[in-house]
Design a protein around this motif. Structure first.
Motif, mmCIF file in Angstrom:
data_model
loop_
_atom_site.group_PDB
_atom_site.id
_atom_site.type_symbol
_atom_site.label_atom_id
_atom_site.label_comp_id
_atom_site.label_asym_id
_atom_site.label_seq_id
_atom_site.Cartn_x
_atom_site.Cartn_y
_atom_site.Cartn_z
ATOM 1 N N GLU A 1 -34.763 -93.726 -2.939
ATOM 2 C CA GLU A 1 -35.430 -92.764 -3.815
ATOM 3 C C GLU A 1 -35.592 -93.343 -5.222
ATOM 4 O O GLU A 1 -36.645 -93.191 -5.858
ATOM 5 C CB GLU A 1 -34.627 -91.464 -3.876
ATOM 6 C CG GLU A 1 -35.261 -90.394 -4.753
ATOM 7 C CD GLU A 1 -34.452 -89.105 -4.792
ATOM 8 O OE1 GLU A 1 -34.719 -88.278 -5.671
ATOM 9 O OE2 GLU A 1 -33.555 -88.941 -3.941
ATOM 10 N N GLU B 1 -37.951 -88.273 1.745
ATOM 11 C CA GLU B 1 -38.637 -88.634 0.510
ATOM 12 C C GLU B 1 -40.146 -88.460 0.680
ATOM 13 O O GLU B 1 -40.803 -89.268 1.345
ATOM 14 C CB GLU B 1 -38.304 -90.088 0.136
ATOM 15 C CG GLU B 1 -39.085 -90.659 -1.028
ATOM 16 C CD GLU B 1 -39.089 -89.781 -2.258
ATOM 17 O OE1 GLU B 1 -40.139 -89.160 -2.533
ATOM 18 O OE2 GLU B 1 -38.048 -89.708 -2.934
ATOM 19 N N ALA C 1 -35.089 -91.939 5.077
ATOM 20 C CA ALA C 1 -35.783 -91.744 3.804
ATOM 21 C C ALA C 1 -37.217 -91.288 4.036
ATOM 22 O O ALA C 1 -37.769 -90.508 3.253
ATOM 23 C CB ALA C 1 -35.760 -93.032 2.984
#
Length: 290
Positions: A93, A129, A125
């Motif tokens: 991130e 994200e 992720a």
């Protein structure tokens, strides 16, 4: 290509991370570029396998970023060599934060590529994200880690828990696992030779990392994956079962599983022709989705 040393913040941990930013030949400050975060195997540093993939992607015109995770290499964090999945995800991130801060990176065209352990971290992720638009996982190795070859490096949980408590109470020393013993011949042929050795790499990991790794259920998380997703594994990779399990958990129809003939797990870190063959799938995947 132009390779720049950079420093950026993991804001969640308030730690500075050391990275390498790769810019394509004939870089034009007036252009907007697609960018790819490239992360490497567990315990690795930015100059190892991830740099092989980053350089190839940059030759194809992408801005790429590799970095040392928190607690590793040139990045901040103590105790050293702490391998927590949640930390790895926060590092990714932070890398996306950094890329979006660059005026020449198109924030709508950022992807991720992870290798081995971070093939799993990068996959997760991709779920968590939103700024990552497409994910490639190369020999992702963590599904149920208790069933993998890596579990042979672990100590009894009771011993590790007691050591953690003693260290935190100031009554004991930091306990490490030998996470890549020379007796693991395939791994040793990479990490303990000129192929993959690096002065800032260590095969030692804080022992209680295993407590977090053992409860890290990647297939469960991947049931929420909705983005374009490519998994590359090797015909003879010891991680192939984990890679297949992670891939099978993804309900999204926009997914690909590619098996490189004759390749073992570590062959896909850096060796020809296996990496070249992997890019026969990676290149069109990112061209289509970024």
């Amino acid at each position: 290509m132009n390779i720049q040393k950079v420093v950026f913040m993991n804001k969640e941990l308030d730690l500075r991370l050391a990275g390498l930013l790769y810019l394509p030949d004939n870089f034009d400050l007036n252009k907007d570029y697609s960018a790819i975060v490239v992360t490497g195997p567990m315990l690795s540093v930015k100059e190892q396998a991830q740099s092989v993939y980053a350089k190839t992607l940059t030759k194809q015109g992408y801005v790429t970023l590799t970095f040392d995770g928190a607690y590793f290499g040139e990045s901040q964090g103590s105790p050293r060599q702490l391998e927590f999945p949640a930390v790895k995800e926060s590092d990714i991130e932070a890398a996306v934060d950094f890329l979006t801060s660059l005026p020449y990176v198109d924030e709508k065209r950022i992807g991720g590529l992870g290798i081995c352990g971070s093939g799993s971290y990068m996959s997760v992720a991709g779920v968590k994200e939103p700024r990552l638009k497409a994910i490639t996982a190369v020999v992702p190795a963590i599904a149920d880690i208790a069933k993998s070859a890596m579990a042979s490096f672990f100590l009894p949980d009771e011993q590790v828990t007691a050591a953690k408590q003693a260290y935190e109470n100031g009554t004991g020393e930091l306990l490490h696992l030998n996470f890549m013993p020379r007796a693991f011949e395939e791994g040793a042929a990479y990490y303990f030779t000129a192929r993959g050795s690096h002065p800032r790499w260590s095969n030692q990991v804080v022992a209680w990392s295993q407590l977090e790794l053992l409860k890290y259920n990647v297939p469960q998380i991947m049931q929420e994956m909705t983005k374009p997703y490519l998994v590359i594994t090797g015909e003879n990779a010891w991680s192939r079962e984990a890679s297949s399990e992670i891939f099978a958990a993804v309900p999204n129809a926009d997914k690909e599983l590619r098996v490189i003939p004759e390749a073992g797990h570590f062959d896909l870190y850096d060796l020809a022709p296996y990496v070249t063959e992997a890019f026969e799938y990676i290149t069109p995947f990112f061209e289509k989705n970024l």
